[in-house]
Design a protein around this motif. Structure first.
Motif, mmCIF file in Angstrom:
data_model
loop_
_atom_site.group_PDB
_atom_site.id
_atom_site.type_symbol
_atom_site.label_atom_id
_atom_site.label_comp_id
_atom_site.label_asym_id
_atom_site.label_seq_id
_atom_site.Cartn_x
_atom_site.Cartn_y
_atom_site.Cartn_z
ATOM 1 N N GLU A 75 1.013 -1.072 0.166
ATOM 2 C CA GLU A 75 -0.139 0.009 -0.219
ATOM 3 C C GLU A 75 0.844 1.222 0.055
ATOM 4 O O GLU A 75 0.584 2.393 -0.571
ATOM 5 C CB GLU A 75 -1.004 -0.058 1.206
ATOM 6 N N ALA A 78 1.959 1.746 -3.462
ATOM 7 C CA ALA A 78 0.965 2.374 -4.133
ATOM 8 C C ALA A 78 0.822 3.799 -3.993
ATOM 9 O O ALA A 78 0.568 4.769 -4.959
ATOM 10 C CB ALA A 78 -0.439 1.790 -3.862
ATOM 11 N N GLN A 108 -4.857 6.479 -0.477
ATOM 12 C CA GLN A 108 -3.808 6.864 -0.947
ATOM 13 C C GLN A 108 -3.419 8.433 -0.715
ATOM 14 O O GLN A 108 -2.615 8.892 -0.363
ATOM 15 C CB GLN A 108 -3.765 6.765 -2.546
ATOM 16 N N PHE B 375 -3.866 -8.826 -1.019
ATOM 17 C CA PHE B 375 -2.794 -8.139 -1.925
ATOM 18 C C PHE B 375 -3.248 -7.143 -3.040
ATOM 19 O O PHE B 375 -3.062 -6.039 -3.105
ATOM 20 C CB PHE B 375 -1.831 -9.184 -2.614
ATOM 21 N N TYR B 376 -4.589 -7.774 -3.819
ATOM 22 C CA TYR B 376 -5.218 -6.816 -4.793
ATOM 23 C C TYR B 376 -5.622 -5.520 -4.132
ATOM 24 O O TYR B 376 -5.112 -4.333 -4.702
ATOM 25 C CB TYR B 376 -6.145 -7.476 -5.368
ATOM 26 N N LEU B 377 -6.218 -5.488 -3.031
ATOM 27 C CA LEU B 377 -6.648 -4.251 -2.397
ATOM 28 C C LEU B 377 -5.696 -3.582 -1.767
ATOM 29 O O LEU B 377 -5.271 -2.359 -2.164
ATOM 30 C CB LEU B 377 -7.509 -4.624 -1.146
ATOM 31 N N ARG B 378 -4.550 -4.115 -1.516
ATOM 32 C CA ARG B 378 -3.157 -3.233 -1.007
ATOM 33 C C ARG B 378 -2.567 -2.719 -2.016
ATOM 34 O O ARG B 378 -1.843 -1.599 -1.787
ATOM 35 C CB ARG B 378 -2.401 -4.107 -0.205
ATOM 36 N N SER B 379 -2.209 -3.492 -3.056
ATOM 37 C CA SER B 379 -1.662 -3.106 -4.371
ATOM 38 C C SER B 379 -2.320 -1.752 -4.851
ATOM 39 O O SER B 379 -1.663 -0.905 -5.736
ATOM 40 C CB SER B 379 -1.702 -4.090 -5.317
ATOM 41 N N ARG B 380 -3.480 -1.430 -4.393
ATOM 42 C CA ARG B 380 -4.528 -0.051 -4.923
ATOM 43 C C ARG B 380 -4.058 0.864 -3.705
ATOM 44 O O ARG B 380 -4.870 1.986 -3.837
ATOM 45 C CB ARG B 380 -5.834 -0.400 -5.151
ATOM 46 N N GLY B 381 -3.538 0.511 -2.663
ATOM 47 C CA GLY B 381 -3.238 1.590 -1.672
ATOM 48 C C GLY B 381 -4.190 1.397 -0.357
ATOM 49 O O GLY B 381 -3.991 2.264 0.426
ATOM 50 N N VAL B 382 -4.936 0.488 -0.610
ATOM 51 C CA VAL B 382 -5.596 0.292 0.694
ATOM 52 C C VAL B 382 -4.817 -0.297 1.887
ATOM 53 O O VAL B 382 -4.293 -1.332 1.588
ATOM 54 C CB VAL B 382 -6.908 -0.736 0.277
ATOM 55 N N PRO B 383 -4.569 0.281 2.959
ATOM 56 C CA PRO B 383 -3.866 -0.280 3.973
ATOM 57 C C PRO B 383 -4.577 -1.426 4.345
ATOM 58 O O PRO B 383 -5.833 -2.078 4.319
ATOM 59 C CB PRO B 383 -3.883 0.507 5.272
#
Lengths: 251, 425
Positions: A75, A78, A108, B375-383
């Motif tokens: 995160e 990102a 973000q 992982f999908y959610l985190r890869s979008r910036g969701v902690p």
């Protein structure tokens, strides 16, 4: 923008080295493509950059601007401006696409110390961007990627990219599972996001995606390394002659 | 106090602790219930339906002290409803609304001087029917000794829900409440329940749903970490009637919710659902028994549990399809999301079918958070924490969606979000 130096990566669970010294620099405003045969390490590179579990970095570095990516949680990467468009976007039943997008955008923003987007503003922006990608309101309401067709999946990835406005976009085989029309639509979406401040790394097997997203630089990856770098003509060479000649030549 | 040496000693000790309310219309039913209790004795560990839940704390003489502490407002506080308040199991007239509403009559169980004829046909009657084939001694104890409760008779469509609010303030309060709800043909009533009620709470609700009537029940158990509760719902459904019950459980040291439904008229529908989230010293048991005794009835059981940090979830669900109950449509799902390796889920799904033209399905799963989705959610910036909460709510959604009323559903989701945020690791 993205600077990868001598990156060595092995699988965490097995003694298998996947990346064996990758050197790559993507400048802001440029589109770089990585091509290569199956098993060359292209997708691994994208996963390692985005922070997926299961890999162990055994050497080298990867930086986004002056931020050391490899030390960060997914995160945080990102929020620092990295975006990976997945080859296989994950289905998340029960989580609405809109809820997901808004949570991501605001998380973000919060991480960067920026003001969160209001519900009204978010709705306005997401509707406009969705329209450009021919994503209708009904699709926005559905659970994330659940029951999406291949084309819908990839358009949804590009919509996320458009909403998150990353600095560095990695597209992992975005052309897989797309027919010609869907590919055009996705490529248009990507091309709209090309800008001076943004870098792209497009991973693909085939040259055809690069007809629509024209790269500045093409890299050939094999056995965990970049073995050849050139202009767009390199992609045509692959299309015409396959990898075998090129790899023999590189060896 | 030392534990009594034998089972009957325990039962007699518990009986001796209470006084059987004398006089009034319910006396005969209470005397019968006492006899039922003496025949079976209180639940023991070896009883078939008490293998996963230790009955001791629920059966022992005297309630263990439970300190009531919470900061949340009552969940249905903002809803437009007729409020009936009980403090430590005693009706609080001052805090309650006037017990009057169009198409509905409301009486107190404790008002023994009124002869409530209609309640005689239900009080202890559905409970008695629900004692076969599985004995439910805590419910018999309740019928015998219940000190308060409401008797609600709906003759048409109720203009707003009735909200039963249970407050808890005394450290060792040991409350026994018994509600009787009767819906006449075509009536429509929503009952809301919430609050910790007492240090130990034994509650029975008997619901008689006549032909074409609609009963909707949404309950929230929570706002108190230490309380113990044993609750029973006994329902009888007439032709083309509908019964829908949803329970949200957060916190509470031990909760045992029994739901016993008998579909006695053709084309009746019964849905029972529950969502529970437990952290630490938390034991939650849903025991459901649905009997199909008519044709073309539909039943649905949807139970979801999120557990962590040593929390234990139990599901015992049965669908019994009697001979002649053709075209039965029975569905049962019980799932747990185990957020760490210390959490435990014990499930016992049962089907018993004596008709040959039925559709019955059941499923039970235990799993962890989906790493790929996380992982999908985190890869979008969701902690990590927020991503886990999103996936947890998604897991619970199927149960929560059983709540038909959107406003009620939103209130429940909001409660869950608040709990998850407070318990974020």
């Amino acid at each position: 923008m993205l600077t990868i130096k001598d990156l060595h990566v092995k699988l965490e669970e097995e003694d298998k080295q996947i990346l064996k010294g990758v050197d790559l620099t993507v400048e802001a405003g440029k589109v770089h493509a990585i091509m290569g045969p199956n098993g060359s390490g292209k997708s691994t590179l994208s996963y390692v950059l985005s922070g997926r579990d299961g890999y162990e970095i055994t050497g080298g570095s990867a930086e986004l601007g002056d931020i050391d990516l490899l030390d960060l949680e997914p995160e945080e990467r990102a929020a620092a401006g990295l975006f990976l468009a997945f080859q296989y976007p994950v289905e998340i039943p029960g989580v609405g696409n809109m809820t997901f997008l808004r949570t991501a955008v605001n998380a973000q923003r919060k991480a960067r110390g920026e003001e969160e987007m209001s519900a009204a503003e978010f709705l306005k922006v997401v509707r406009a961007r969705a329209k450009e990608l021919q994503i209708d309101a009904e699709m926005l309401k559905r659970p994330v990627n659940v029951g999406f067709s291949g084309g819908e999946n990839k358009r949804n990835e590009i919509l996320q990219m458009a909403m998150l406005e990353p600095k560095m976009c990695i597209l992992d085989e975005t052309d897989s599972g797309l027919d010609v029309d869907a590919m055009k639509l996705v490529a248009e979406g990507v091309n709209k996001l090309r800008s001076e401040g943004r870098g792209f790394l497009v991973i693909t097997h085939y040259q055809r995606l690069l007809d629509h997203i024209k790269p500045d630089v093409v890299h050939i990856m094999a056995d965990g390394r970049i073995v050849k770098t050139g202009g767009p003509e390199l992609a045509l060479e692959v299309e015409n002659n396959g990898y075998a000649d090129m790899l023999a030549e590189a060896a | 106090m030392a534990a009594p040496a034998t089972e009957m000693d325990l039962t007699e000790a518990r009986i001796a602790e209470r006084t059987l309310p004398k006089g009034g219309w319910s006396e005969a039913a209470r005397t019968d219930a006492l006899a039922r209790l003496r025949r079976t004795g209180l639940p023991q560990r070896r009883d078939e339906y008490w293998k996963f839940t230790r009955p001791d704390l629920l059966t022992q003489v005297g309630a263990q002290a439970a300190v009531f502490e919470h900061s949340e407002a009552p969940i249905f506080g903002a809803m437009d409803a007729l409020r009936i308040v009980f403090d430590d199991g005693v009706f609080n007239a001052e805090a309650s609304d006037a017990l009057a509403m169009e198409h509905v009559s409301i009486e107190r169980l404790a008002d023994t001087d009124v002869d409530i004829h209609w309640a005689k046909g239900v009080y202890g009657v559905l409970e008695t029917a629900g004692q076969t084939p599985v004995a439910r001694p805590l419910a018999a104890l309740n019928t015998a000794f219940a000190s308060d409760g409401v008797l609600i008779h709906a003759t048409g469509k109720a203009p707003r829900p009735i909200s039963l609010v249970y407050n808890h303030s005394q450290e060792t309060s040991d409350a026994i409440l018994h509600h009787v709800i009767k819906l006449d043909q075509g009536a429509d009533l929503t009952i809301l329940e919430n609050g910790p009620a007492a240090a130990r709470f034994n509650k029975v609700m008997e619901v008689d749903v006549a032909d074409g009537a609609f009963f909707h029940h949404v309950r929230a158990q929570g706002r108190d970490h230490e309380r113990l509760a044993a609750t029973h719902i006994f329902a009888r459904l007439g032709t083309e009637s509908t019964f829908k019950s949803f329970t949200l459980t957060v916190n509470g040291r031990m909760t045992r919710n029994d739901c016993i439904i008998e579909l006695t008229g053709d084309d009746a529908v019964a849905h029972v659902a529950g969502a529970c989230v437990g952290d630490g010293d938390f034991h939650h048991d849903d025991t459901v028994f649905i009997t199909h005794d008519a044709e073309r009835c539909e039943s649905r059981q949807v139970f979801k549990k999120v557990l962590r940090n040593g929390a234990v979830g139990v599901f015992q669900g049965k669908i019994l399809v009697k001979e002649g109950a053709q075209k039965t449509d029975g569905y049962q799902i019980s799932q747990s999301l185990l957020l760490d390796e210390d959490a435990q889920f014990l499930a016992k799904p049962e089907l018993e079918i004596y008709a040959d033209d039925v559709v019955c399905s059941h499923g039970s799963t235990s799993g962890a958070i989906d790493d790929e989705a996380l992982f999908y959610l985190r890869s979008r910036g969701v902690p990590h924490g927020i991503a886990t909460d999103l996936l947890t709510l998604a897991f619970l959604a199927e149960a929560v969606e059983e709540i038909e009323d959107e406003a009620l559903r939103d209130v429940v989701v909001e409660r869950l979000e608040g709990w998850l945020e407070r318990h974020r690791s």
